[in-house]
Design an enzyme around this catalytic site. Structure first.
Site, PDB file in Angstrom:
ATOM      1  N   PRO A 106      48.226  99.656  21.533  1.00 30.41           N
ATOM      2  CA  PRO A 106      47.416  98.696  22.065  1.00 30.41           C
ATOM      3  C   PRO A 106      46.316  98.888  21.443  1.00 30.41           C
ATOM      4  O   PRO A 106      45.848  99.910  20.906  1.00 30.41           O
ATOM      5  CB  PRO A 106      47.401  99.072  23.576  1.00 30.41           C
ATOM      6  CG  PRO A 106      47.721 100.750  23.476  1.00 30.41           C
ATOM      7  CD  PRO A 106      48.653 100.980  22.302  1.00 30.41           C
ATOM      8  N   CYS A 116      25.651  77.085   9.939  1.00 32.05           N
ATOM      9  CA  CYS A 116      25.628  75.683   9.523  1.00 32.05           C
ATOM     10  C   CYS A 116      27.037  75.174   9.644  1.00 32.05           C
ATOM     11  O   CYS A 116      27.644  75.218   8.787  1.00 32.05           O
ATOM     12  CB  CYS A 116      25.188  75.472   8.005  1.00 32.05           C
ATOM     13  SG  CYS A 116      23.347  75.486   8.284  1.00 32.05           S
TER      14      CYS A 116
END
Ligand code: LLP
Length: 455
Positions: free
Chosen positions: A306, A376
């Site tokens: 996990p 951006c």
């Protein structure tokens, strides 16, 4: 305009993956958020923003849930390996090792981190669909288990390990052909996945490895995907893996390790309802032991890997709110001082998150806003349609469940430095990774001679 609350603290202490917030989340006398006994606004002040925060208690509770559930539900031996791709650092590797876990690594960087943190090589497994010679050599020298993914791995090992050397400990990874409902980029068990041997090839591979001196096949591995809420695929996997186990043992391999991968999902938003760690382990353990008794096989050592369900809900990211843009009859954007470079999951997988203002988490929401990052790129949106109380520039916002696959997938897009990481427990915060500085990003830049202006 919605008047619903933006955020709620709901605590499932036994299985942290079922909470959006860390299990130590609480309010102080002024209604401000604390995690691990630390006031989040103070952490933002002390360390700056953006800031990754990890709650040690939540990570330890998740480890305990896995460990205790295997003890309770699996009659044979077991070992949990933390999938360090979720969040790899010296501190986390050391922490999970102290919980008795081994570790799964997929690169020289992750392997080196695990080794330097003090985990013995015997408790490390190396994955990868295109391992380098360096990765294989480092794993072999440190006695780590190598998960053979393809013929290339076998060919490289044959080159590295000489006739009289110790054989490498290996497991064979195969694609189990199981489809599950998760984002297509994080599904790995379907037959056209890039990972693992095709099941039809396995007999050929077993025969090829039968009497070689460079490898000992000790186990089998399969992984079906990530952020999975269903339990039935794991029952199907048990049936498929035990069939392969039987074939391998019949051919004469002393296969004792079955590694069923990771994949248990977590709660990012209130509509997510993942199974508990206890139910996941119970299902996996019971289906493997039932399949073994039906097929008359002695119980293998059961391993799993996990990542997300150990660490995602232990984490949160703190940002400072900056600019605001109200589009008449349109959206309201609130921009924060981070975004897709510290959390690429929304732009990559359209993932959803939960957020709140750390000093007014339970205030009634006044508006529905879009939380934008500062990069951006128009797609640099962290959260869409969040209900928040009205906020001002300088307020601290927390985005929850960012402990897995945020730092580990972060970038320097727009030459933005990575945030610092701190770990909190019992009212104390400790830095576990320094904040990058813009100067750090120039460290690897060179200006070749002919570009240096003369005179
Ligand atoms: N074992 C193997 C072989 C894996 O490939 C993975 C995840 C794991 C274990 C751990 O799975 P987990 O328990 O964390 O679901 N970047 C994506 C997730 C990619 C998962 C890759 N493999 C995301 O941000 O959702």
């Amino acid at each position: 305009m919605s008047k619903s609350r933006s955020f709620e603290i709901n605590q499932n202490l036994a299985s942290p993956n079922r909470n959006i917030t860390p299990i130590t989340t609480e309010l102080d006398h002024l209604g401000r958020l604390k995690v691990g006994g630390c006031l989040l606004s103070e952490l933002a002040e002390q360390y700056g923003t953006p800031l990754y925060v990890l709650d040690e208690t939540t990570i330890r509770r998740s480890c305990e849930a896995y460990r205790e559930s295997f003890r309770k539900f699996y009659p044979g031996e077991s070992l949990v390996l933390y999938a360090s791709k979720a969040n790899s650092s010296l501190c986390i590797s050391n922490l999970v090792a102290s919980e008795g876990f081994g570790i799964d690594v997929v690169s020289e960087g992750e392997l080196l981190t695990a080794l330097r943190s003090g985990i013995p090589g015997e408790k490390i497994v190396l994955h990868g669909n295109n391992k380098s010679i360096n990765e294989l050599e480092l794993a072999y020298k440190n006695k780590a288990t190598i998960i053979l993914d393809n013929q290339h791995d076998i060919d490289l090992l044959r080159k590295i390990i000489k006739e009289n050397d110790q054989p490498a400990k290996v497991m064979l990874r195969f694609t189990p052909g199981i489809e599950c409902h998760t984002h297509e980029y994080i599904r790995t068990g379907h037959l056209d996945s890039k990972f693992g041997f095709d099941p039809k090839e396995l007999i050929k591979v077993f025969n090829q490895l039968k009497d070689v001196s460079f490898a000992n096949v000790l186990g089998l591995h399969a992984h079906i995907g990530s952020q999975i809420f269903e339990l039935t695929p794991h029952i199907d996997l048990a049936d498929i893996m035990t069939d392969v186990l039987k074939k391998g043992r019949d051919i004469g391999f002393p296969i004792n390790d079955l590694n069923v991968g990771g994949g248990l999902g977590i709660k990012y938003v209130s509509s997510d309802d993942p199974p508990s760690i206890q139910d996941w382990v119970k299902t996996v353990a019971k289906s493997i032991s039932d399949a073994c008794s039906k097929k008359n096989l002695s119980l293998p050592r059961l391993l799993c890997e996990p990542g997300r369900s150990i660490i995602a809900s232990a984490g949160l990211t703190l940002y400072k709110i900056g600019s605001r843009k109200d589009i008449p009859n349109g959206k309201t954007y609130i921009s924060v001082d981070g975004g897709m470079s510290d959390n690429p999951r929304p732009i990559t997988y359209q993932s959803n998150y939960t957020a709140c203002l750390v000093d007014r988490p339970l205030a009634k929401s006044d508006e529905v806003v879009t939380i934008a990052g500062k990069h951006c790129e128009s797609g640099d949106i962290l959260l869409k349609n969040v209900h928040l109380p009205s906020s001002s520039s300088g307020d601290v916002l927390s985005v929850f469940a960012t402990g897995a696959y945020n730092l580990s997938m972060s970038s320097n897009y727009n030459r933005i430095p990575r945030p610092a990481s701190v770990i909190v427990a019992n009212g104390e915060s400790k830095m576990m990774q320094l904040r990058e500085l813009p100067e750090d990003l120039l460290r690897y830049d060179l200006l070749p001679d002919r570009f240096i202006a003369k005179g």
